[in-house]
Design a protein around this motif. Structure first.
Motif, short mmCIF file in Angstrom:
data_model
loop_
_atom_site.label_atom_id
_atom_site.label_comp_id
_atom_site.label_asym_id
_atom_site.label_seq_id
_atom_site.Cartn_x
_atom_site.Cartn_y
_atom_site.Cartn_z
N PRO A 24 0.84 -1.19 0.00
CA PRO A 24 0.00 0.00 0.00
C PRO A 24 0.88 1.25 0.00
CG PRO A 24 -0.87 -1.63 1.52
CD PRO A 24 0.45 -2.16 1.04
N LEU A 25 0.48 2.27 -0.72
CA LEU A 25 1.37 3.39 -1.04
C LEU A 25 1.32 4.53 -0.03
CD1 LEU A 25 0.60 3.05 -4.78
CD2 LEU A 25 2.92 3.00 -3.85
N THR A 26 0.94 4.23 1.20
CA THR A 26 0.78 5.25 2.22
C THR A 26 2.08 6.01 2.49
OG1 THR A 26 -0.76 3.66 3.22
CG2 THR A 26 -0.28 5.68 4.46
N ASN A 27 3.18 5.29 2.69
CA ASN A 27 4.46 5.96 2.94
C ASN A 27 4.84 6.88 1.78
OD1 ASN A 27 4.92 4.67 5.40
ND2 ASN A 27 6.21 3.08 4.52
N ILE A 28 4.65 6.40 0.57
CA ILE A 28 5.05 7.18 -0.60
C ILE A 28 4.19 8.43 -0.72
CG2 ILE A 28 5.44 7.11 -3.09
CD1 ILE A 28 7.23 5.22 -1.39
N ALA A 29 2.89 8.32 -0.46
CA ALA A 29 2.02 9.48 -0.53
C ALA A 29 2.41 10.52 0.53
CB ALA A 29 0.57 9.05 -0.34
N GLU A 53 -6.44 6.40 -1.96
CA GLU A 53 -6.05 7.81 -2.00
C GLU A 53 -4.54 7.96 -2.15
OE1 GLU A 53 -10.11 7.75 -0.78
OE2 GLU A 53 -8.41 6.64 0.05
N ALA A 54 -3.79 7.09 -1.48
CA ALA A 54 -2.33 7.15 -1.60
C ALA A 54 -1.89 6.86 -3.03
CB ALA A 54 -1.69 6.17 -0.63
N THR A 55 -2.55 5.90 -3.67
CA THR A 55 -2.20 5.59 -5.06
C THR A 55 -2.50 6.77 -5.97
OG1 THR A 55 -2.79 3.28 -4.63
CG2 THR A 55 -2.53 3.92 -6.94
N ALA A 56 -3.63 7.44 -5.74
CA ALA A 56 -3.97 8.61 -6.55
C ALA A 56 -2.91 9.70 -6.42
CB ALA A 56 -5.34 9.14 -6.13
N ILE A 57 -2.35 9.86 -5.22
CA ILE A 57 -1.28 10.85 -5.02
C ILE A 57 -0.04 10.45 -5.80
CG2 ILE A 57 0.33 11.76 -3.29
CD1 ILE A 57 -2.06 11.70 -1.31
N MET A 64 4.37 -2.17 -7.64
CA MET A 64 3.56 -3.36 -7.81
C MET A 64 2.18 -3.02 -7.26
SD MET A 64 1.93 -6.14 -6.52
CE MET A 64 0.88 -6.34 -7.96
N GLY A 65 1.23 -2.95 -8.19
CA GLY A 65 -0.12 -2.61 -7.77
C GLY A 65 -1.01 -2.44 -8.98
N GLY A 66 -2.31 -2.50 -8.73
CA GLY A 66 -3.28 -2.26 -9.77
C GLY A 66 -3.51 -3.47 -10.66
N ALA A 67 -4.47 -3.32 -11.54
CA ALA A 67 -4.80 -4.37 -12.50
C ALA A 67 -5.58 -3.74 -13.65
CB ALA A 67 -5.64 -5.47 -11.85
N VAL A 68 -5.29 -4.21 -14.85
CA VAL A 68 -6.08 -3.78 -16.01
C VAL A 68 -7.34 -4.61 -16.09
CG1 VAL A 68 -6.08 -3.51 -18.52
CG2 VAL A 68 -3.98 -3.08 -17.22
N GLU A 69 -7.24 -5.89 -15.84
CA GLU A 69 -8.37 -6.80 -16.00
C GLU A 69 -9.01 -7.15 -14.66
OE1 GLU A 69 -9.58 -7.47 -18.85
OE2 GLU A 69 -7.97 -6.82 -20.19
N THR A 70 -8.51 -8.15 -13.98
CA THR A 70 -9.16 -8.70 -12.79
C THR A 70 -8.38 -8.39 -11.53
OG1 THR A 70 -9.96 -10.52 -14.16
CG2 THR A 70 -10.13 -10.81 -11.79
N GLY A 71 -9.10 -8.03 -10.46
CA GLY A 71 -8.46 -7.76 -9.19
C GLY A 71 -8.29 -9.02 -8.36
N PHE A 109 -4.93 -5.66 -4.25
CA PHE A 109 -4.84 -5.44 -2.80
C PHE A 109 -4.14 -4.14 -2.43
CE2 PHE A 109 -2.42 -5.74 1.15
CZ PHE A 109 -3.43 -5.96 2.06
N ASN A 110 -2.93 -3.88 -2.98
CA ASN A 110 -2.17 -2.72 -2.54
C ASN A 110 -2.92 -1.41 -2.80
OD1 ASN A 110 -0.03 -4.28 -1.64
ND2 ASN A 110 1.15 -4.07 -3.53
N VAL A 111 -3.55 -1.31 -3.97
CA VAL A 111 -4.30 -0.10 -4.29
C VAL A 111 -5.59 -0.04 -3.47
CG1 VAL A 111 -5.46 1.17 -6.14
CG2 VAL A 111 -3.30 -0.01 -6.60
N TRP A 112 -6.27 -1.15 -3.35
CA TRP A 112 -7.51 -1.23 -2.56
C TRP A 112 -7.28 -0.85 -1.11
CZ3 TRP A 112 -8.37 -5.05 1.32
CH2 TRP A 112 -9.68 -5.15 1.79
#
Length: 329
Positions: free
Chosen positions: A131-136, A177-181, A155-162, A170-173
């Protein structure tokens, strides 16, 4: 006449060390083309104190030098913490590994990230595998760090299936908000998502060979792979194991093995079943929504759509099996 060897790529890993993060750390510390300068820890696969412990254990087992490790965010920006029980009770496959003798750095993760990024003589590559909390928090608190970041390969996200939900990885979910940042940070970003993540499978024969090694780090790689069976081909090779997050490290060490397309990506932040989805626009022309409402500016991301799986599996095996003579501190 001697040929100059290229300088190793300075990298910093942000992780939530469960099993596949551990596999990635073993690769990063042993690959001669990478200079792992620091590791920041965040809650995700397990609680943040467990992540710190697991990270120190892996580095010690690998015989790594004294790489600074720091404790980071213990919860997402908005969401409550939600761990991933597939990694075992301790987050490291319940392998009963000895407690680490190493200790974490005396600073928090964001402070360590800022320090190591700005101190690097070359722009660093960040490899977040959590999860991207530290990076955000880093990007919002110290935006000046972007001037010395070469690229962020997450490492995160998916184009097709989660996997956390039908559409969200998982990491984005865990912290949308951290991923959006991160996506709007203004630095080049590569999304190494589930579409390629699932393709890196180590055959059972190789897993068994790793587990029989006398080198602690190599043996640990085999035990970790044995804990995470990979669904593709599991019927024909039940002992096969998935490399997971380690593929993102492979993509930094050997980018030619990854096929990416530069595409608009945004994260669904609204409550409901699509929260945490990485919406990747692969259309060749605007649709009716844009024709009626106009276009919106969206960040362009190098999205991984295909990977040379055999190439990366060979890279991983050849690296972690290389004999190491550095003593464990």
């Amino acid at each position: 006449m001697t040929t100059e060897q290229p300088q190793p790529i300075p990298v910093i890993i942000d992780c939530d060390t469960g099993v596949d993060d551990a596999l990635a750390l073993l690769l990063a510390v042993r690959h001669p083309g990478l200079d792992l300068r620091a590791v920041s820890c965040v809650a995700g696969n397990t609680d943040v104190d467990g992540v710190v412990r697991n990270t120190l254990i892996v580095l010690e087992q690998a015989g790594a030098p004294e790489i600074p490790v720091a404790r980071g965010a213990e919860r997402p920006l908005i969401e409550v913490p939600r761990s991933a029980p597939v990694h075992g009770r301790d987050g490291l496959g319940d392998l009963a590994l000895p407690a680490p003798r190493r200790t974490p750095a005396g600073v928090d993760a964001v402070t360590l990230l800022r320090r190591e990024i700005l101190a690097s003589p070359r722009p660093v590559t960040l490899i977040p595998m959590a999860p991207l909390t530290n990076i955000a928090l880093l990007l919002r608190t110290y935006p000046e760090v972007t001037r010395n970041i070469e690229r962020i390969v997450f490492m995160g996200g998916a184009v097709e299936t989660g996997n956390a939900t039908p559409v969200a990885e998982f990491n984005v979910w865990h912290d949308p908000e951290a991923t959006a940042i991160l996506l709007t940070a203004g630095v080049p970003v590569t999304m190494y998502g589930l579409d390629v993540y699932r393709q890196l499978v180590v055959p059972g024969t190789d897993v068994r060979r790793l587990r029989a090694s006398t080198d602690p780090g190599t043996r640990l790689a085999g035990d970790l792979l044995a804990h995470r069976p990979s669904s593709p081909g599991i019927e024909t090779d039940p002992d096969a194991g998935g490399l997971g997050d380690a593929g993102a490290v492979c993509a930094v060490a050997d980018p030619e093995g990854l096929t990416t397309h530069r595409l608009p990506v945004e994260v669904s932040l609204a409550p409901g079943p699509a929260r945490g989805q990485t919406v990747v626009d692969r259309r060749h022309r605007p649709g009716e929504s844009e024709l009626h409402h106009g276009t919106r500016e969206q960040p362009l991301v190098d999205v991984a759509l295909d990977v040379d799986a055999e190439r990366y599996v060979k890279l991983y095996l050849s690296t972690v099996e290389e004999a190491r003579t550095r003593p464990v501190p």
